[in-house]
Scaffold this motif. Structure first.
Motif, PDB file in Angstrom:
ATOM      1  N   ASP A 177       0.760  -1.262  -0.101  1.00  0.00           N
ATOM      2  CA  ASP A 177       0.059   0.025  -0.144  1.00  0.00           C
ATOM      3  C   ASP A 177       0.986   1.316   0.096  1.00  0.00           C
ATOM      4  OD1 ASP A 177      -2.249  -1.691   0.051  1.00  0.00           O
ATOM      5  OD2 ASP A 177      -2.489  -1.601   2.082  1.00  0.00           O
ATOM      6  N   ARG A 178       1.791   1.409   0.674  1.00  0.00           N
ATOM      7  CA  ARG A 178       2.869   2.485   0.600  1.00  0.00           C
ATOM      8  C   ARG A 178       3.407   2.645  -0.625  1.00  0.00           C
ATOM      9  NH1 ARG A 178       4.842   0.086   5.824  1.00  0.00           N
ATOM     10  NH2 ARG A 178       6.792  -0.697   4.579  1.00  0.00           N
ATOM     11  N   ALA A 179       3.808   1.630  -1.296  1.00  0.00           N
ATOM     12  CA  ALA A 179       4.357   1.774  -2.681  1.00  0.00           C
ATOM     13  C   ALA A 179       3.398   2.150  -3.724  1.00  0.00           C
ATOM     14  CB  ALA A 179       4.962   0.370  -3.183  1.00  0.00           C
ATOM     15  N   PHE A 180       2.266   1.689  -3.587  1.00  0.00           N
ATOM     16  CA  PHE A 180       1.114   2.232  -4.353  1.00  0.00           C
ATOM     17  C   PHE A 180       0.808   3.664  -4.220  1.00  0.00           C
ATOM     18  CE2 PHE A 180      -3.355   2.515  -5.849  1.00  0.00           C
ATOM     19  CZ  PHE A 180      -3.252   2.063  -7.203  1.00  0.00           C
ATOM     20  N   LEU A 181       0.703   4.051  -3.035  1.00  0.00           N
ATOM     21  CA  LEU A 181       0.350   5.323  -2.581  1.00  0.00           C
ATOM     22  C   LEU A 181       1.474   6.406  -3.092  1.00  0.00           C
ATOM     23  CD1 LEU A 181      -1.904   7.223  -1.332  1.00  0.00           C
ATOM     24  CD2 LEU A 181      -0.455   6.941   1.042  1.00  0.00           C
ATOM     25  N   ASP A 182       2.806   6.059  -2.974  1.00  0.00           N
ATOM     26  CA  ASP A 182       3.739   6.867  -3.364  1.00  0.00           C
ATOM     27  C   ASP A 182       3.634   7.016  -4.943  1.00  0.00           C
ATOM     28  OD1 ASP A 182       4.601   7.010  -0.806  1.00  0.00           O
ATOM     29  OD2 ASP A 182       6.137   5.408  -0.923  1.00  0.00           O
ATOM     30  N   VAL A 183       3.395   6.038  -5.679  1.00  0.00           N
ATOM     31  CA  VAL A 183       3.430   6.153  -7.144  1.00  0.00           C
ATOM     32  C   VAL A 183       2.187   7.022  -7.403  1.00  0.00           C
ATOM     33  CG1 VAL A 183       2.695   4.872  -9.274  1.00  0.00           C
ATOM     34  CG2 VAL A 183       4.495   3.887  -7.529  1.00  0.00           C
ATOM     35  N   LEU A 184       0.998   6.918  -6.744  1.00  0.00           N
ATOM     36  CA  LEU A 184      -0.172   7.656  -6.780  1.00  0.00           C
ATOM     37  C   LEU A 184      -0.127   9.223  -6.677  1.00  0.00           C
ATOM     38  CD1 LEU A 184      -3.211   7.162  -7.981  1.00  0.00           C
ATOM     39  CD2 LEU A 184      -3.913   7.092  -5.584  1.00  0.00           C
ATOM     40  N   MET A 185       0.846   9.441  -5.534  1.00  0.00           N
ATOM     41  CA  MET A 185       1.293  10.821  -5.216  1.00  0.00           C
ATOM     42  C   MET A 185       2.100  11.652  -6.134  1.00  0.00           C
ATOM     43  SD  MET A 185      -0.819  11.772  -2.631  1.00  0.00           S
ATOM     44  CE  MET A 185      -2.038  10.659  -3.468  1.00  0.00           C
ATOM     45  N   SER A 186       2.976  10.667  -6.898  1.00  0.00           N
ATOM     46  CA  SER A 186       3.911  11.388  -7.878  1.00  0.00           C
ATOM     47  C   SER A 186       3.214  11.697  -8.927  1.00  0.00           C
ATOM     48  CB  SER A 186       5.069  10.176  -8.161  1.00  0.00           C
ATOM     49  OG  SER A 186       4.523   9.035  -8.870  1.00  0.00           O
ATOM     50  N   LEU A 187       2.017  11.506  -9.293  1.00  0.00           N
ATOM     51  CA  LEU A 187       1.340  11.706 -10.590  1.00  0.00           C
ATOM     52  C   LEU A 187       1.073  13.268 -10.413  1.00  0.00           C
ATOM     53  CD1 LEU A 187      -1.085   8.891 -11.031  1.00  0.00           C
ATOM     54  CD2 LEU A 187       1.228   9.137 -12.184  1.00  0.00           C
ATOM     55  N   PRO A 188       0.852  13.954 -11.290  1.00  0.00           N
ATOM     56  CA  PRO A 188       0.366  15.356 -11.475  1.00  0.00           C
ATOM     57  C   PRO A 188      -1.101  15.114 -10.909  1.00  0.00           C
ATOM     58  CG  PRO A 188       1.447  15.105 -13.665  1.00  0.00           C
ATOM     59  CD  PRO A 188       1.272  13.622 -12.907  1.00  0.00           C
ATOM     60  N   PRO A 189      -1.636  16.523 -10.084  1.00  0.00           N
ATOM     61  CA  PRO A 189      -2.902  16.587  -9.584  1.00  0.00           C
ATOM     62  C   PRO A 189      -4.019  16.275 -10.648  1.00  0.00           C
ATOM     63  CG  PRO A 189      -1.432  18.300  -8.795  1.00  0.00           C
ATOM     64  CD  PRO A 189      -0.709  17.584 -10.001  1.00  0.00           C
TER      65      PRO A 189
END
Length: 426
Positions: free
Chosen positions: A252-264
């Motif tokens: 979950d941490r890895a997926f959330l980090d990738v999700l937060m790296s995307l532009p808004p």
């Protein structure tokens, strides 16, 4: 050779309503019919129409749902024309293999409710509550002369009129839990997600006459929450200088980090399309972008996730499931409807009083200025300035009073003789 007529189908909006009433997701309907999830989404939006054997299977599935709802409602309602000779009797299976698979599968969650973490019946929006109250007791359609006399309906119960506060509480209790989780996926911060949803519902209560008659009140609140959560001014707050606590699971941490790296913009489009389950035109309208722009953002977001997390979210269905799992893993507290209404009223009173005080201050300052200001304007005299180009005065100038007195004294004294050369002692 004559071609058999096509199997009748309900309207696209009715297809989606029946699916959500059965608590089926688009992926589950696609598995039953034998198509992809995007195909079912196109059928429900009206962009395409099923044909051939898939049309028959899809029509039987919708007719079965309509038949179950008619029997569950305990009302003598005539089945619609498209459902005639399609729905099997209640209690029979449409597809034994598929229904056996459904019995083993977990509780079916619709696409719109997958972010809530639990199943629920068809939502009761303020619009339907007000409309039902205005209509009075619900009645079935007019009988068809070709089907014979209809059985006498049961006496309907009196319908109570829902107050605005009750309708708002229903909307808040239905949409707030899932909306808090969605906002957490959008921002990655638990406190900001709860604050954004609470502010969105406060704004909805302030504009309740507008929200109550809206076509999609839940979408109105969702758009307000997303706009507040994605405001760039939050980065200036001291509480947001440190990152929030990450999830407990490493995946979950890895997926959330990738999700937060995307532009808004890409993150919001991905969440609306693959998480909430909106179609592409609705996603483009909510993000205030054109349909090609929304499609481009969605494709770029999927490519970035597939590149950084290969194999975990390779397909849209897997990505939808992964977003739902990440939502349900977080225990977030939704706002209380009564507290939201009270806070909204307090905020409205505060800003109203502040506006009145500021207006009174401006009026008082204006009156004081008019009272003390001079009535006649006198322009000030400009200071003297040196003029270039005038030559300086040469030679002796005019005698002053002291010079004139000295000159007179010298004229009166003797001008010749030895007395001028011999000093006298005094």
């Amino acid at each position: 050779m004559t071609q058999s007529p096509a199997t009748p189908l309900p309207s696209p909006k009715e297809r989606r309503r029946l699916r959500e009433a059965r608590s089926l997701s688009q992926a589950e309907v696609a598995a039953k019919v034998g198509v992809t999830r995007e195909t079912v989404r196109a059928w429900e939006s009206g962009r395409s129409t099923p044909r051939g054997r898939r049309r028959e299977v899809y029509a039987k599935l919708l007719a079965e749902i309509a038949n179950e709802r008619a029997v569950a409602g305990k009302r003598s309602v005539r089945r619609p024309s498209w459902a005639k000779d399609l729905a099997p009797p209640v209690g029979t299976k449409l597809d034994t293999k598929l229904d056996a698979k459904d019995e083993k599968s977990p509780a079916r969650i619709p696409v719109g409710a997958a972010m809530n973490g639990h199943t629920r019946p068809e939502p009761v929006t303020p619009t339907t509550a007000v409309a039902q109250a205005a209509r009075g007791p619900e009645q079935g359609p007019e009988p068809d002369p070709g089907q014979g006399p209809e059985p006498e309906p049961e006496p309907s119960r009196p319908t109570t009129v829902a107050t605005p506060a009750e309708a708002f509480d229903t909307l808040c209790a239905t949409c707030a839990p899932g909306l808090v989780r969605q906002t957490y996926l959008l921002t990655g911060r638990r406190t900001l997600a709860q604050e954004s949803v609470e502010r969105a519902f406060q704004l909805a209560w302030q504009r309740w006459p507008e929200v109550a008659v809206d076509r999609d009140p839940a979408g109105w609140v969702r758009a307000a929450a997303y706009e507040y959560a994605m405001s760039p001014w939050h980065r200036l707050r001291p509480a947001h200088r440190q990152p929030d606590a990450p999830p407990a699971e490493a995946a979950d941490r890895a997926f959330l980090d990738v999700l937060m790296s995307l532009p808004p913009a890409q993150r919001r489009t991905l969440l609306l399309y693959d998480g909430v389950g909106l179609d592409l035109p609705e996603t483009a309208a909510e993000t205030e972008a054109s349909t090609p722009a929304a499609a481009g953002r969605l494709l770029r977001a999927r490519e970035a996730i597939a590149e950084k997390l290969p194999g975990q979210a390779a397909t849209p269905d897997a990505l939808h499931q992964r977003l739902g799992e990440l939502c349900r893993a977080e225990k977030l507290r939704p706002p209380n409807a009564r507290r939201v209404r009270t806070g909204s009223e307090h905020r409205a009173r505060f800003w109203t009083r502040a506006a009145i005080a500021f207006t009174a201050l401006i009026v008082g300052a204006t009156a004081l200025t008019l009272r003390t200001a001079p009535t006649h304007y006198e322009p000030p005299q400009s200071p003297g300035k040196a003029i270039n180009g005038v030559p300086p005065r040469m030679g002796p100038g005019p005698l002053t009073y002291a010079d004139q007195s000295l000159h007179k004294k010298l004229r009166e004294d003797l001008s010749s003789g030895p007395e001028r050369l011999t000093p006298q002692a005094r």
